[in-house]
Design a protein around this motif. Structure first.
Motif, short mmCIF file in Angstrom:
data_model
loop_
_atom_site.label_atom_id
_atom_site.label_comp_id
_atom_site.label_asym_id
_atom_site.label_seq_id
_atom_site.Cartn_x
_atom_site.Cartn_y
_atom_site.Cartn_z
N ASP A 1 -0.90 -6.41 6.41
CA ASP A 1 0.06 -5.35 6.11
C ASP A 1 1.49 -5.73 6.45
O ASP A 1 2.40 -4.93 6.27
CB ASP A 1 -0.31 -4.08 6.88
N LYS B 1 -0.96 4.36 3.26
CA LYS B 1 -1.74 3.61 2.29
C LYS B 1 -2.85 4.49 1.77
O LYS B 1 -3.42 5.28 2.53
CB LYS B 1 -2.35 2.35 2.93
N LEU C 1 3.54 -2.54 2.46
CA LEU C 1 3.63 -1.25 1.78
C LEU C 1 5.08 -0.89 1.50
O LEU C 1 5.41 -0.37 0.44
CB LEU C 1 2.96 -0.17 2.63
#
Length: 463
Positions: free
Chosen positions: A331, A7, A456
């Protein structure tokens, strides 16, 4: 999908939008938060036990060695925390510097540190409270104050204190910090009083021989007393709730560690100077030292300081664990429906309830002492990876703005890694086995769930 996808900082700073936490903390709050977590049973119990069994008067060097390792790590933490003021601490830093798989491993190690640490501390709180009530003539049934493995049914006091602090954390960070502040001042007052009344009774002859077990004893002592330092890293998990994180987080991390290191060394010096080190292998070495100089109210003083210290340590451990889980849930490392911010209190109430409930079960029913060293192992594992991450980010993103820069990074980072590794090498073989099993379970979770639900990963797939 890459196991090491990273990230960028901008993504992490935007991660809390829509479910962000209230900004209520200043630099003083963070210093006291760090002190609240660092100073617990370590200064009241561990100092005497480690001196008697491992280091002798050289326990002062043990604290210096552990404190030095933590100081190097603290400088690394401070740089990353000032750059990435988001919830999650070491987990978040690893996501930026070394990628998702390493970040998950760090997050899993932090679960080990904070959850087992919380359960261990809660059990210690129960022991002190039961003893204090006993001295006042109130006898609690053993079956309700010990775990099944020790002949009881459930450790009710440990469950109750965990439940109360969980409720307080749901009410709000500001309310929790207010309690922490009050209890920190109480325990610092108790420590200050001990130093004031006991220092004049120090006999330098008690410091001879200084290293009765040799240098190896001092190093082993350092690995044991490292638990006394666990907690300064929890300050980094509060970054998202700081008014000015770029400035306040480094102050909180370095400031709390510096204050606690000085206090630890001072208490170790006075303790071993007042009483021969061989006589300190008991559950209340500070009270024993006070009684040896005629201060018979020492037990009450130590009980007050210890209960205050243990309460704040438990509070901050629980707080830090909820923030790590919050970051992991955002996440997709754990189910994202756990990311719920209470509309009134502005706290992650669902995650807080889960953490509090889990710790209550552990401390109420299981013999935590058997695996307490795992807390040290998980902590040092995370420390090593965070320190390496600073060096990696200096290479990969040299032009990124750093409000706080770790000085002499080419020296500090290797020393942090080497010292933490040296201390890990002095832990027991059983601890290594337990930790490998713990990491293996974590990798199973990652490859079966987290990798496929990663936020992600979904973004990169869509692109």
């Amino acid at each position: 999908m890459s196991l090491f996808r990273k990230k960028n900082i901008a993504d992490l700073l935007r991660g809390g939008e829509g479910n962000g936490l209230k900004k209520t903390l200043g630099a003083t709050d963070l210093v006291l938060l760090g002190i609240g977590c660092i100073i617990g049973t370590g200064i009241f119990v561990l100092t005497g036990v480690a001196a008697a069994k491992y280091a002798g008067p050289g326990i002062m060097l043990s604290f210096v060695l552990s404190g030095l390792a933590c100081a190097f790590v603290a400088l690394a933490y401070s740089e990353l925390a000032s750059m990435v003021p988001a919830a999650g601490g070491a987990y978040t830093f690893a996501y930026v510097t070394m990628g998702e798989l390493v970040a998950f491993a760090v997050g899993w190690a932090l679960v080990c540190e904070y959850t087992i640490g919380s359960a261990t501390v809660a059990a210690g709180w129960s022991g002190y409270m039961v003893g204090l009530l006993k001295s006042a003539g109130i006898m609690l049934p053993t079956m309700w104050t010990t775990v099944p493995a020790e002949g009881g049914i459930v450790n009710i006091p440990a469950v109750l204190i965990t439940g109360f602090l969980t409720y307080l954390l749901i009410l709000g960070t500001r309310e929790s910090v207010a309690l922490n502040r009050a209890l920190v001042f109480i325990k610092l007052g108790c420590i200050g009083f001990f130093l004031f009344v006991a220092a004049p009774h120090v006999n330098p002859l008690n410091w001879q021989p200084f290293l009765p077990f040799g240098w190896s004893g001092a190093v082993t002592g350092a690995a044991i007393v490292f638990f006394a330092y666990v907690g300064f890293d929890s300050v980094a998990t509060a970054a998202e709730e700081c008014n000015n994180p770029n400035r306040d987080i480094p102050i909180g991390i370095v400031g709390s560690l510096a204050i606690c290191t000085v206090l630890y060394i001072a208490v170790a010096a006075v303790l071993t100077g007042v009483v021969p080190y061989s006589m300190l292998n008991n559950s209340e070495p500070v009270a024993y030292a006070l009684r040896s100089i005629g201060m018979n109210f020492g037990s009450a003083l130590v009980a007050l300081g210890a209960i205050s210290g243990i309460t704040t340590a438990l509070l901050v451990f629980l707080y830090a664990q909820t923030r790590v889980f919050l970051a992991m849930a955002r996440d997709g490392m754990i189910p994202q429906n756990l990311v719920k911010i209470h509309p009134k209190y502005g706290t992650p109430h669902i995650i807080t309830l889960i953490v509090g409930g889990g710790v209550s079960v552990l401390t109420g029913l299981l013999p935590i002492g058997v695996i307490a060293e795992l807390c040290n192992m998980g902590t040092m594992f995370a420390f090593i990876l965070v320190s390496l991450g600073v060096g990696v980010l200096r290479k990969t993103q040299p032009d990124t703005h750093r409000p706080f820069r770790c000085p002499a990074v080419g020296v500090i980072v290797p020393l942090a890694v080497l010292l933490c590794g040296y201390l890990i090498a002095n832990l027991s073989k059983e601890t290594f086995v337990f930790f490998i099993i713990w990491l293996a379970i974590g990798m199973g979770v990652y490859f079966s769930y987290s990798r496929h639900h990663s936020t992600l990963g979904k973004v990169q797939y869509d692109e």
